[in-house]
Design a protein around this motif. Structure first.
Motif, PDB file in Angstrom:
ATOM      1  N   GLU A  36      41.321  41.347  52.012  1.00  0.00           N
ATOM      2  CA  GLU A  36      41.860  40.881  50.863  1.00  0.00           C
ATOM      3  C   GLU A  36      41.310  39.610  50.354  1.00  0.00           C
ATOM      4  O   GLU A  36      41.112  39.421  49.095  1.00  0.00           O
ATOM      5  N   ASP A  37      40.780  38.622  51.006  1.00  0.00           N
ATOM      6  CA  ASP A  37      40.001  37.493  50.759  1.00  0.00           C
ATOM      7  C   ASP A  37      38.858  37.544  50.023  1.00  0.00           C
ATOM      8  O   ASP A  37      38.473  36.989  48.899  1.00  0.00           O
ATOM      9  N   THR A  38      37.863  38.234  50.600  1.00  0.00           N
ATOM     10  CA  THR A  38      36.579  38.381  49.966  1.00  0.00           C
ATOM     11  C   THR A  38      36.317  39.648  49.142  1.00  0.00           C
ATOM     12  O   THR A  38      35.419  39.775  48.392  1.00  0.00           O
ATOM     13  N   ARG A  39      37.246  40.875  49.179  1.00  0.00           N
ATOM     14  CA  ARG A  39      37.223  41.839  48.457  1.00  0.00           C
ATOM     15  C   ARG A  39      35.957  42.564  48.921  1.00  0.00           C
ATOM     16  O   ARG A  39      35.452  43.387  48.341  1.00  0.00           O
ATOM     17  N   GLN A  40      35.521  42.483  50.218  1.00  0.00           N
ATOM     18  CA  GLN A  40      34.179  43.269  50.602  1.00  0.00           C
ATOM     19  C   GLN A  40      34.824  44.076  51.654  1.00  0.00           C
ATOM     20  O   GLN A  40      35.842  43.848  52.574  1.00  0.00           O
TER      21      GLN A  40
END
Length: 619
Positions: A36-40
């Protein structure tokens, strides 16, 4: 503004939830998500840092299953109870895999039919679907343990060459593991997504995905247009991979050390030590010029140059497959815009250099080749969760569509969430001699019995010429056009007799009804699968009884009194097992009847051949 997820199956709003990407592999499997945070995308790791779960299932004497590294440790000590490479059996009959039965140390049942293959462990019988579900269940538990949240939805990858039966088997395995499988994605497509290829809606590219694993090699040529992946061609070798590189090194050392064939074959621990040391050498030589080791007090050594010389023929075989794939796609190397590397064996420098030189361009190899397919599946899952709006998603079918087969089973031709327009077909045959008609009943839903699904239409295919049971070939084709209209056609291929009907699959179903049908399919997955397995086993047993009866009536004079008695007794036992509704007992008694009657069939064949040799006509 916050993002709201829309359920693409129903169009209804829902809370964003975790949908995982799963690479269900022949050798190893793993699970990934988009952070969720890095979208990786990342592969989920346990505390031990491992992402890979060996695709191995072991059953103890109480039929309790263990999966992964623990099961792998029992491969040598309890080979008949430890199942590996089950992916090779998905959607296959014994006739498909019988030539290769020596590869499997466990017991694959030869029932001399086209029905799906069964694996016997003790007195239990398992289908590849059940075995794969144990691996998926382990991955699901792993994900829930790491993420501290329930995981019920997944995208699962399959090889591009998997046919409809193999894809459906993978879907069923997911359902049995308690997962709602939102999409089955081709492995090369997933690998491309992991590298961001095909994510931009306006993108047009032709790419090659070179996938060299532990035991298999695949090359796929894909065309990406506006976010749609089309497989132009696939090629490969199901018996070519890193294992063969290890074997080449072992062979070299065996010759160098003067180990005889008798010593090598008779000493399993020596053979295993050689194989494991060869694997270690291969990995070491990826970043070093030479390797030295010791086996049973004997020194072994190999240089990178010698290793490359040994494995060059294997790499050349992969390049021949690449040439064939390009030829089938009617393309040349200059037409390929990008080359993606997948599979642990692509870490070998010679492999990378050879592929780069063959295609004349640098390759995409920055991501972990073991993880790239799962990472791509996570990207697709992220899109389905409504969290990635950069990529075009085509309209999809809300529920599976199929027809009723023997025993009231639902045979799915178009699984839910298939992109539309789409087309699928499958062949069926008659069950009675001289049968002139076939009723085609079309259903929509996710349950294994048609009685639990929604009937959409029914029509009769009549005028089938009189033939023995099993001889007519009736192809049933489902075609959903861009408007969501389903066209069902049935054609008897030998005579050309045909019938067509139009159906509107989504008519009259509310979002709530679709949601309820999906929930029911997951809630009843285990009991549905058990029912399906029992119905299939009973249908097979009844056909066996009918065939045996016909055979006895026709060739009674070739059987002794004892043989007749033994056969009739076994037929009674099989009928009792069918009445008792015990799947494993039905399969066991069917197997015994098969064993009893096989020698008679061989004797009749011998007699017929002798008559033929004398110039007599066989009737």
């Amino acid at each position: 503004m916050g993002k709201i997820a829309i359920n693409i199956a129903t169009g209804s709003l829902q809370q964003a939830e975790t949908i995982v990407g799963i690479d269900l592999g022949t050798t190893n499997s793993l699970i990934a998500i988009v952070r969720e945070d890095t979208r990786q995308p990342i592969a989920l790791r346990e505390i031990d840092g491992l992402t890979l779960v060996p695709s191995i299932v072991h059953f103890d004497r109480n039929s309790s299953a263990m999966v992964g590294n623990e099961a792998k440790e029992l491969l040598i000590d309890e080979p008949e109870r430890t199942i590996y490479s089950v992916k090779r059996l998905m959607g296959k009959s014994y006739k498909d895999v019988g030539h290769d039965s020596s590869f499997f140390a466990y017991n694959i049942i030869d029932d001399d039919t086209d029905s799906l293959v069964k694996i016997q462990v003790g007195d239990k019988f398992y289908s590849p679907i059940e075995l794969s579900s144990y691996i998926l269940k382990e991955l699901k538990h792993r994900a829930e343990h790491i993420l501290k949240t329930p995981v019920n939805k997944a995208v699962i990858t399959v090889p591009a060459y998997f046919n409809d039966a193999q894809r459906q088997a993978t879907r069923d395995a997911g359902r049995l593991a308690g997962l709602d499988v939102l999409r089955i994605v081709n492995e090369p497509t997933a690998a491309s997504l992991a590298y961001g290829l095909g994510v931009k809606p306006e993108e047009e590219k032709t790419i090659a995905v070179y996938d060299l694993g532990g035991g298999t090699f695949d090359i796929s040529v894909l065309k990406i247009t506006n976010g749609i992946f089309e497989v132009l061609s696939t090629n490969g070798d199901t018996y070519l991979g890193g294992d063969d590189m290890d074997k080449a090194v072992v062979k070299h050392w065996v010759a160098e050390l003067g180990i005889s064939n008798a010593e090598f074959d008779g000493n399993k621990s020596l053979a295993q030590a050689l194989r494991l040391t060869a694997e270690e050498a291969k990995k070491h030589l990826s970043s070093n010029d030479s390797f030295e080791g010791e086996i049973d007090g004997r020194k072994v050594r190999i240089t990178k140059a010698k290793f490359n010389e040994l494995v060059q023929p294997l790499v050349d075989r992969t390049l021949t497959a690449c040439k064939n794939a390009l030829r089938d796609a009617k393309l040349e190397t200059k037409d390929i815009d990008a080359v993606v590397m997948v599979g642990g064996s692509t870490r070998v420098p010679l492999v990378k250099e050879s592929v780069r030189d063959f295609f004349g361009k640098e390759v995409f190899d920055q991501l972990n080749p073991d993880e790239v397919v799962a990472l791509g599946a996570a990207v697709q899952a992220d899109i389905l969760a409504g969290k990635n709006t950069d990529m075009l998603l085509l309209d999809v079918t809300p529920l599976s569509l199929g027809i009723e087969t023997m025993g009231g089973l639902m045979d799915v031709l178009i699984p839910r969430n298939s992109k539309i327009p789409t087309k699928a077909g499958r062949q069926y045959t008659t069950h009675k001699d001289g049968q002139s008609g076939m009723r085609i009943s079309v259903y929509q839903g996710e349950r294994d019995l048609v009685q639990d699904n929604r009937k959409l239409a029914e029509f009769n295919l009549t005028g089938i010429p009189a033939m023995p049971a099993g001889l007519p070939k009736v192809e049933v084709t489902f075609l959903i056009d861009a408007d969501g209209i389903l066209k069902v056609s049935a054609t008897e291929l030998r005579s050309g007799v045909a019938q067509t009907i139009d159906v509107k699959p989504q008519y009259g179903l509310t979002d709530e009804e679709v949601e309820r049908m999906l929930m029911d399919s997951l809630t009843h997955a285990k009991s549905d699968m058990q029912t399906r397995a029992l119905v299939e086993a009973s249908t097979e047993a009844e056909q066996m009884l009918e065939t045996t009866m016909k055979f006895i009536n026709k060739h009674r004079e070739l059987l002794s009194g004892e043989e007749m008695e033994a056969t009739e007794l076994q037929m009674k036992r099989l009928k009792a097992a069918i009445a008792a509704k015990d799947k494993d007992l039905v399969q066991k008694e069917t197997e015994l009847l098969n064993d009893i009657s096989r020698p008679f069939a061989e004797r009749v064949m011998d007699a017929a051949l002798k008559d033929a040799m004398k110039g007599k006509k066989i009737v």
